[in-house]
Design a protein around this motif. Structure first.
Motif, PDB file in Angstrom:
ATOM      1  N   ALA A 118      -0.541   4.064  -2.377  1.00 14.57           N
ATOM      2  CA  ALA A 118      -1.737   4.722  -1.709  1.00 14.57           C
ATOM      3  C   ALA A 118      -1.268   5.624  -0.887  1.00 14.57           C
ATOM      4  O   ALA A 118      -1.963   6.816  -0.731  1.00 14.57           O
ATOM      5  N   HIS A 123      -5.248   1.838  -7.430  1.00 10.71           N
ATOM      6  CA  HIS A 123      -6.019   2.900  -6.771  1.00 10.71           C
ATOM      7  C   HIS A 123      -6.523   3.895  -7.767  1.00 10.71           C
ATOM      8  O   HIS A 123      -5.841   4.187  -9.043  1.00 10.71           O
ATOM      9  N   ARG A 124      -7.341   4.814  -7.576  1.00  8.82           N
ATOM     10  CA  ARG A 124      -8.089   5.534  -8.319  1.00  8.82           C
ATOM     11  C   ARG A 124      -7.782   7.115  -7.962  1.00  8.82           C
ATOM     12  O   ARG A 124      -8.146   7.339  -6.837  1.00  8.82           O
ATOM     13  N   VAL A 161      -8.662  10.749  -3.788  1.00  6.85           N
ATOM     14  CA  VAL A 161      -7.918   9.541  -3.903  1.00  6.85           C
ATOM     15  C   VAL A 161      -8.838   8.551  -3.432  1.00  6.85           C
ATOM     16  O   VAL A 161      -9.355   8.696  -2.330  1.00  6.85           O
ATOM     17  N   GLU A 162      -9.049   7.425  -4.230  1.00  3.15           N
ATOM     18  CA  GLU A 162      -9.745   6.250  -3.590  1.00  3.15           C
ATOM     19  C   GLU A 162      -8.949   4.976  -3.734  1.00  3.15           C
ATOM     20  O   GLU A 162      -8.625   4.507  -4.931  1.00  3.15           O
ATOM     21  N   GLU A 163      -8.666   4.309  -2.699  1.00  4.88           N
ATOM     22  CA  GLU A 163      -7.813   3.350  -2.569  1.00  4.88           C
ATOM     23  C   GLU A 163      -8.302   2.141  -2.876  1.00  4.88           C
ATOM     24  O   GLU A 163      -9.566   1.587  -2.550  1.00  4.88           O
ATOM     25  N   VAL A 164      -7.496   1.331  -3.494  1.00 13.20           N
ATOM     26  CA  VAL A 164      -7.904  -0.303  -3.818  1.00 13.20           C
ATOM     27  C   VAL A 164      -9.169  -0.222  -4.611  1.00 13.20           C
ATOM     28  O   VAL A 164     -10.167  -1.003  -3.933  1.00 13.20           O
ATOM     29  N   GLY A 170       0.662  -1.319   0.059  1.00 16.54           N
ATOM     30  CA  GLY A 170      -0.147   0.113   0.071  1.00 16.54           C
ATOM     31  C   GLY A 170       0.878   1.223  -0.101  1.00 16.54           C
ATOM     32  O   GLY A 170       0.227   2.220   0.216  1.00 16.54           O
TER      33      GLY A 170
END
Length: 237
Positions: free
Chosen positions: A101, A127-128, A113-116, A98
């Motif tokens: 992230a 990640h996005r 930020v949107e993780e996983v 991670g």
């Protein structure tokens, strides 16, 4: 005694800086000397500037010279501290699960930020990031597994986003990849492709896609979370 990391958001500003310095010194023992050297050099330049440029003589000039010298010395110290602490934080993160992230939390306001949003059984991740370039999918892990995952996630996002651009970045040190310590800089240098008002529409379109996918809890560690809590010092302006 408890070994649970303290949430930086509960710390005072002074405590955040102190904890950042302690953790940075563990990775970069020379940080203290770099900070002192920067303070001496910038303070010396400040003294010369104020003493020889300010007109007049007497106590008022001496007071202004002392204040100016101190402020410039402090500025030089904090600039070096920020840069060395940021480098030390990325060195601690490198290779951890991670890490990408955690590095993305360094992005400034205006980035989401949107993780996983995608993952494999071997704990490779995608990640996005939603921001001025549109949607950027950031992959980390084994390149042979992450590349197909990025392709799959890109197709899923393109189906719901229409004409909004979807880009990909792979974190790593191999050719064509972006090193961890340059990840946020690479994102901010990307060409602006969407307006701020369009980001709201993008997020609405993504909700349907996210509703059907499971969430994976990302491990939290004492070093990465402190990066987010004290990001102002770590940026090193």
């Amino acid at each position: 005694m408890s070994t649970t990391p303290i949430d930086p958001r509960t710390m005072s500003r002074r405590r955040q800086i102190l904890e950042t310095y302690k953790m940075s010194r563990e990775v970069d023992p020379a940080i203290t000397w770099w900070m002192l050297g920067a303070a001496l050099i910038s303070g010396g330049l400040g003294f010369a500037l104020f003493y020889f440029v300010l007109p007049g003589e007497g106590i008022f000039k001496n007071i202004l010279t002392g204040i100016g010298t101190f402020l410039l010395a402090l500025l030089g110290l904090m600039i070096v501290f920020g840069r060395r602490a940021q480098k030390a934080a990325f060195n601690r993160l490198d290779g951890q699960l991670g890490a990408g992230a955690r590095a993305l939390t360094m992005l400034r306001r205006g980035w989401i930020v949107e993780e996983v949003v995608g993952f494999t059984k071997q704990q490779d991740m995608v990640h996005r990031v939603v921001g001025p370039p549109g949607i950027v999918l950031v992959g980390e892990g084994n390149a042979n597994r992450v590349k197909p995952l990025l392709v799959s996630e890109t197709k899923k996002h393109e189906r719901v986003l229409g004409d909004y651009p979807v880009s990909t970045i792979m974190v790593g040190t191999d050719e064509g990849q972006v090193p961890l310590d340059k990840l946020t800089k690479s994102l901010t240098k990307m060409k602006r492709a969407v307006k701020p008002a369009e980001i709201t529409e993008i997020r609405q379109r993504l909700r349907a896609l996210d509703a059907a996918r499971p969430k994976v809890p990302l491990p939290r560690g004492p070093v990465p979370t402190s990066m987010k809590g004290n990001r102002g010092q770590l940026r090193g302006r």
